[in-house]
Design a protein around this motif. Structure first.
Motif, PDB file in Angstrom:
ATOM      1  N   ALA A  35       0.835  -1.201   0.000  1.00 45.84           N
ATOM      2  CA  ALA A  35       0.000   0.000   0.000  1.00 45.84           C
ATOM      3  C   ALA A  35       0.868   1.249   0.000  1.00 45.84           C
ATOM      4  O   ALA A  35       0.582   2.239  -0.683  1.00 45.84           O
ATOM      5  CB  ALA A  35      -0.927  -0.001   1.214  1.00 45.84           C
ATOM      6  N   LYS A  36       1.961   1.173   0.786  1.00 41.54           N
ATOM      7  CA  LYS A  36       2.867   2.317   0.871  1.00 41.54           C
ATOM      8  C   LYS A  36       3.532   2.569  -0.479  1.00 41.54           C
ATOM      9  O   LYS A  36       3.691   3.705  -0.910  1.00 41.54           O
ATOM     10  CB  LYS A  36       3.916   2.042   1.954  1.00 41.54           C
ATOM     11  N   VAL A  37       3.918   1.475  -1.149  1.00 40.92           N
ATOM     12  CA  VAL A  37       4.609   1.616  -2.433  1.00 40.92           C
ATOM     13  C   VAL A  37       3.670   2.173  -3.500  1.00 40.92           C
ATOM     14  O   VAL A  37       4.018   3.071  -4.262  1.00 40.92           O
ATOM     15  CB  VAL A  37       5.187   0.260  -2.888  1.00 40.92           C
ATOM     16  N   GLU A  83      -4.604   5.117   5.297  1.00 41.59           N
ATOM     17  CA  GLU A  83      -3.140   5.101   5.380  1.00 41.59           C
ATOM     18  C   GLU A  83      -2.645   3.678   5.560  1.00 41.59           C
ATOM     19  O   GLU A  83      -3.392   2.820   6.029  1.00 41.59           O
ATOM     20  CB  GLU A  83      -2.666   5.977   6.542  1.00 41.59           C
ATOM     21  N   PRO A  84      -1.390   3.409   5.194  1.00 35.06           N
ATOM     22  CA  PRO A  84      -0.842   2.076   5.406  1.00 35.06           C
ATOM     23  C   PRO A  84      -0.860   1.758   6.900  1.00 35.06           C
ATOM     24  O   PRO A  84      -0.567   2.621   7.719  1.00 35.06           O
ATOM     25  CB  PRO A  84       0.604   2.198   4.916  1.00 35.06           C
ATOM     26  N   LEU A 140       8.550  -5.951   1.127  1.00 38.16           N
ATOM     27  CA  LEU A 140       7.825  -6.638   0.055  1.00 38.16           C
ATOM     28  C   LEU A 140       8.396  -8.038  -0.179  1.00 38.16           C
ATOM     29  O   LEU A 140       7.708  -8.922  -0.664  1.00 38.16           O
ATOM     30  CB  LEU A 140       7.914  -5.838  -1.250  1.00 38.16           C
ATOM     31  N   ILE A 141       9.664  -8.220   0.161  1.00 35.60           N
ATOM     32  CA  ILE A 141      10.277  -9.546   0.021  1.00 35.60           C
ATOM     33  C   ILE A 141      10.159 -10.314   1.331  1.00 35.60           C
ATOM     34  O   ILE A 141       9.860 -11.506   1.350  1.00 35.60           O
ATOM     35  CB  ILE A 141      11.756  -9.400  -0.372  1.00 35.60           C
ATOM     36  N   TYR A 142      10.370  -9.603   2.417  1.00 22.54           N
ATOM     37  CA  TYR A 142      10.392 -10.217   3.740  1.00 22.54           C
ATOM     38  C   TYR A 142       9.047 -10.862   4.087  1.00 22.54           C
ATOM     39  O   TYR A 142       9.005 -11.993   4.581  1.00 22.54           O
ATOM     40  CB  TYR A 142      10.763  -9.134   4.755  1.00 22.54           C
ATOM     41  N   GLY A 143       7.943 -10.164   3.793  1.00 21.00           N
ATOM     42  CA  GLY A 143       6.617 -10.697   4.121  1.00 21.00           C
ATOM     43  C   GLY A 143       6.340 -12.034   3.441  1.00 21.00           C
ATOM     44  O   GLY A 143       6.074 -13.032   4.123  1.00 21.00           O
ATOM     45  N   THR A 157      -1.430  10.107   4.217  1.00 28.00           N
ATOM     46  CA  THR A 157      -2.830   9.715   4.357  1.00 28.00           C
ATOM     47  C   THR A 157      -3.632  10.254   3.183  1.00 28.00           C
ATOM     48  O   THR A 157      -3.355  11.329   2.655  1.00 28.00           O
ATOM     49  CB  THR A 157      -3.441  10.259   5.659  1.00 28.00           C
ATOM     50  N   LEU A 158      -4.617   9.459   2.777  1.00 19.25           N
ATOM     51  CA  LEU A 158      -5.494   9.856   1.671  1.00 19.25           C
ATOM     52  C   LEU A 158      -6.910   9.976   2.208  1.00 19.25           C
ATOM     53  O   LEU A 158      -7.223   9.498   3.299  1.00 19.25           O
ATOM     54  CB  LEU A 158      -5.465   8.802   0.567  1.00 19.25           C
TER      55      LEU A 158
END
Lengths: 308, 315
Positions: A111-113, A217-218, B284-287, A119-120
Motif C-alpha cells: 500500500a505504501k509503495v 493510510e498504510p 515486500l520480500i520479507y513478508g 494519508t489519503l
C-alpha cells in the motif's frame, strides 16, 4: 456537557461500533468455524479502503466504487484462502500467526509503495454528503447515519442467514464439530472457503465505508484489528450476536471515554491531574472492560452455543 | 559432545572477540548492529521460555520491553542513575505489570491467551503514548544514562558492549538452566498436555504465571539496556508488530532450542540489513518470505545446524 454533544457522541459511538461489528463478524466466524487466527483480517479492512479510493479515482462514482471494491475484496479473500490459509487450518496457531503476520507486512508495504505513505481521503458521495436536523440544535451528517444503517442491515442479514438457512446451519454445525460435518458428507473445504470469503468481504466493506470518514493510510487496519479482538473476546468467540452487542458496547465506551474521561475525572481530582491521566485512562477503558468480562464471564457476554 | 554447545561456544567466542576484531575492519556501525542483534536476542530468549517451553503464544511480549525501557527512562529523568537501582526498579515494574496482565490472561489458554496478550500489549502501548510528561507519542531523548558506582564506563564503547554481551550470556545460561530444571520439565509437560500435568498434581497456572513473570522481567531488562544503548525511548518499542518480530525470531531460530533465539536474532538483523541495502521496500520480500517459510520449511535455523534425527531438548 450539553445533551446535544452527548447525543452526537453516542451516535459517533454507534457508528464506530457498527464498523467494529463488520470487522469482528468475519473474524469471529472464521475463528469459530475454523479455529483459525487470522491476523491479516485487519489488513483486509485497509485493502477495502484503498480499493474504494482507487475505484473512486478510476470511475468517479462512489456507488460503483463500493460494488467494485466488494467484488475485488471477495476475490482477494478467496485467493488468499486458496493459496495460503487453506494449508494452515490444520497447522498449529504459531504457524497461522507467522503466515498472517507475513501477509500484513507485505500488504502494508505494498500500500505504501503504490499509494505513498501519506494519508489519503475520499469525499462521501454527493447524495449522502449533507447533514440532517435531528433536534433544534443537533445536525448529524447523513453519511454517518447511512453507515449505522448499513451495519444494522448486515447484522440482520447475517443473523437471518445463520439462523434460518441451510448454509447457516452448516456454519453452526461446523463451529461445533467440523469433523462431524465433514463425515456427514458436507464439503467442508467449500464451506470454509465461503465463510472466509464472506469474512474478507465484510472487512473490505468496513474499509470502504470507513474511507470517507477516517484517514486512509498504510497500517490503518493494524490497530482496529486489535479492537476487533477485544470485541470478539468480550462478545464470546464464534458468536455473531455477541460480536454485535460487544461491538456497540466497545464503540460507545471508547468514543464516550475519549471525550468525557478527563471531564469526569476533573470533578473528583484537581484539573491538572485529571488532564494527565484522563487520556491514558480513556484509551485503557475498553481493555479494562475486556479484563472485567474475562474475570466475571470468561466465555464472553453471549457465548456461541456448542463452541468449547 | 553436544553440537549446540559447540555452536554456542563459537558464537560467544566470536562476540567476545568482536571489539578487538572490529577496529581492524574499522566499523563502528557494525558494533551498533551487533548490539542491536544481542538486545533482540535477549528479549527473544525470554519469549522462547514462554512460547517454546510453555506453549503460551504471547503477542504482547514487546510491551514488556517498552515497560522496562520506560521504567528506566522515567527513573533516569528523576535523577536515579545507579544501574543496580535502575535494574531493581525495572524488574519491579515489569514484574508487577506482568503479574496483573498475566494473572488475567492465564485464566485462559490457546488462542484466547494470544488475543488477550495482544490486547494488553496494545493497552500498554497506548498508555505509554499518553505519558505526555515523558514525550508522549514522540518519545523521549535521555540526557543522562546509567552509571555503575558513579562511573560512566557502561554508557558507550566496550563497556556498553560487554554489558549487553554479559546480559545476553546470563540470559542464555539462565533460561537454559531453568528449562532443564524440574520447573522447565513441568512447563513442557503442561505445554504438551495440561490436563495430565494438572492431574499429576502440578498447579499448571502457577507454573505458567511464574514463567510469564520471568519472561517479562528479562524483556524488561532488555528494555533497560536498549535505553542505555539508544539514549532514547519511544512507545514504538511496545507495538505489537515488535512482538510479531520477536516471534519470527524464535521460530526462525527454532523453538525451545539452546541457541535458536540468538541465531534467529542475528539472522533477522542481517536479513534486514542485506535486503534493506538492496531495496528500500525490503518488506515486500520479507513478508512473502515469512509465508513461504511457514508453508514449506519448518524447524528453524538451529535445526539446519544439528544433524538430522538428533533432536534438541524440545520434546
Amino acid at each position: 456537557m450539553s445533551t446535544t454533544l452527548f447525543l452526537i457522541l453516542c451516535l459517533n459511538g454507534l457508528q464506530y461500533g457498527m464498523l467494529l461489528f463488520l470487522i469482528a463478524a468475519g473474524l469471529t466466524l472464521v475463528f469459530g468455524v475454523m479455529g483459525f487466527i487470522n491476523l491479516a483480517h485487519g489488513v483486509q479492512y485497509m485493502v477495502g479502503a484503498y480499493l474504494a479510493f482507487a475505484y473512486v479515482q478510476l470511475t468517479g462514482s462512489f456507488m460503483l466504487a463500493v460494488i467494485l471494491s466488494l467484488v475485488t475484496a471477495l476475490i482477494l479473500g478467496l485467493l488468499l484462502e486458496y493459496f495460503i490459509f487453506r494449508h494452515l487450518y490444520n497447522r498449529d496457531h504459531l504457524d497461522q500467526v507467522l503466515a498472517t503476520f507475513g501477509i500484513i507486512i507485505f500488504l502494508n508495504e505494498l500500500a505504501k509503495v503504490i499509494f505513498g505513505p501519506a494519508t489519503l481521503s475520499i469525499a462521501p458521495p454527493e447524495f449522502l454528503s449533507g447533514s440532517i436536523q435531528l433536534t433544534e440544535t443537533l445536525r448529524y451528517p447523513i453519511y454517518r447515519f447511512v453507515t449505522i444503517i448499513a451495519g444494522l442491515v448486515v447484522a440482520l442479514g447475517l443473523y437471518l442467514t445463520i439462523s434460518f438457512t441451510r448454509i447457516g446451519m452448516l456454519i453452526r454445525a461446523g463451529a461445533t464439530s467440523a469433523e462431524m460435518v465433514s463425515a456427514l458428507g458436507v464439503n467442508i473445504q467449500r464451506l470454509f472457503m465461503i465463510v472466509f470469503g464472506v469474512g474478507a468481504m465484510l472487512a473490505g466493506f468496513a474499509g470502504v465505508i470507513a474511507a470517507p470518514i477516517f484517514a486512509i493510510e498504510p497500517g490503518m487496519g493494524d490497530n482496529i484489528l486489535i479492537v476487533a479482538f477485544v470485541v470478539i473476546i468480550t462478545g464470546g468467540i464464534g458468536s455473531i450476536g455477541g460480536a454485535f452487542f460487544a461491538a456497540l458496547l466497545v464503540g460507545l465506551i471508547d468514543t464516550l471515554g475519549r471525550s468525557l474521561a478527563t471531564e469526569i475525572l476533573s470533578t473528583i481530582f484537581n484539573p491538572s491531574f485529571a488532564n494527565q491521566i484522563g487520556p491514558a485512562l480513556a484509551s485503557m477503558l475498553i481493555y479494562i472492560l475486556m479484563a472485567a468480562i474475562l474475570v466475571f464471564r470468561p466465555k464472553g457476554l453471549l457465548p456461541a452455543k456448542g463452541v468449547s | 559432545m553436544d553440537r549446540s554447545l559447540v555452536t554456542a561456544a563459537v558464537l560467544f567466542g566470536l562476540l567476545l572477540a568482536m571489539p578487538f576484531l572490529l577496529p581492524l575492519i574499522g566499523s563502528a556501525y557494525l558494533s551498533g548492529l551487533i548490539i542491536k542483534a544481542m538486545l533482540l536476542a535477549i528479549a527473544a530468549i525470554s519469549l522462547d521460555l514462554l512460547i517454546g517451553h510453555g506453549g503460551m503464544i504471547s503477542l504482547g511480549h514487546a510491551a514488556f520491553v517498552g515497560v522496562g525501557a520506560y521504567a528506566t527512562a522515567i527513573a533516569l529523568e528523576n535523577g536515579v542513575d545507579d544501574i543496580f537501582l535502575l535494574l531493581l526498579i525495572t524488574l519491579a515494574v515489569t514484574g508487577l505489570t506482568a503479574l496483573v496482565s498475566g494473572g488475567l490472561a492465564l485464566r485462559t489458554s490457546g488462542l484466547y491467551f494470544l488475543m488477550i496478550t495482544l490486547a494488553f500489549g496494545q493497552m500498554i502501548y497506548f498508555t505509554l503514548t499518553s505519558l505526555a510528561a515523558y514525550g508522549g507519542d514522540d518519545g523521549l531523548t535521555l540526557w543522562s544514562l546509567a552509571t555503575v558506582f558513579g562511573s560512566n564506563v557502561l554508557q558507550s564503547g566496550n563497556g556498553l558492549y560487554y554489558l549487553v554481551l554479559g546480559t545476553l550470556f546470563a540470559t542464555w545460561w539462565g533460561v537454559y538452566r531453568i528449562s532443564r530444571s524440574r520447573f522447565g520439565r513441568v512447563l513442557r509437560a503442561a505445554r504438551d498436555n495440561p490436563e495430565r500435568a494438572e492431574v499429576m498434581g502440578y498447579p499448571v497456572v502457577r507454573f505458567r504465571l511464574i514463567a510469564y513473570l520471568i519472561a517479562a522481567m528479562i524483556a524488561g531488562v532488555s528494555g533497560l539496556l536498549l535505553v542505555q544503548h539508544a539514549e532514547f525511548v519511544s512507545p514504538a518499542l511496545a507495538t505489537w508488530q515488535r512482538s510479531g518480530d520477536l516471534i519470527v525470531v524464535i521460530v526462525l531460530g527454532g523453538l525451545a532450542t539452546r541457541n535458536g533465539a540468538i541465531l534467529g536474532a542475528f539472522f533477522i538483523v542481517i536479513v534486514e540489513e542485506v535486503l534493506g541495502s538492496f531495496i528500500h521496500e525490503w518488506r515486500l520480500i520479507y513478508g512473502p518470505l515469512l509465508v513461504l517459510m511457514v508453508l514449506f520449511a519448518k524447524g528453524g535455523i538451529s535445526h539446519l545446524l544439528t544433524p538430522k534425527g538428533a533432536k534438541g531438548y524440545a520434546s
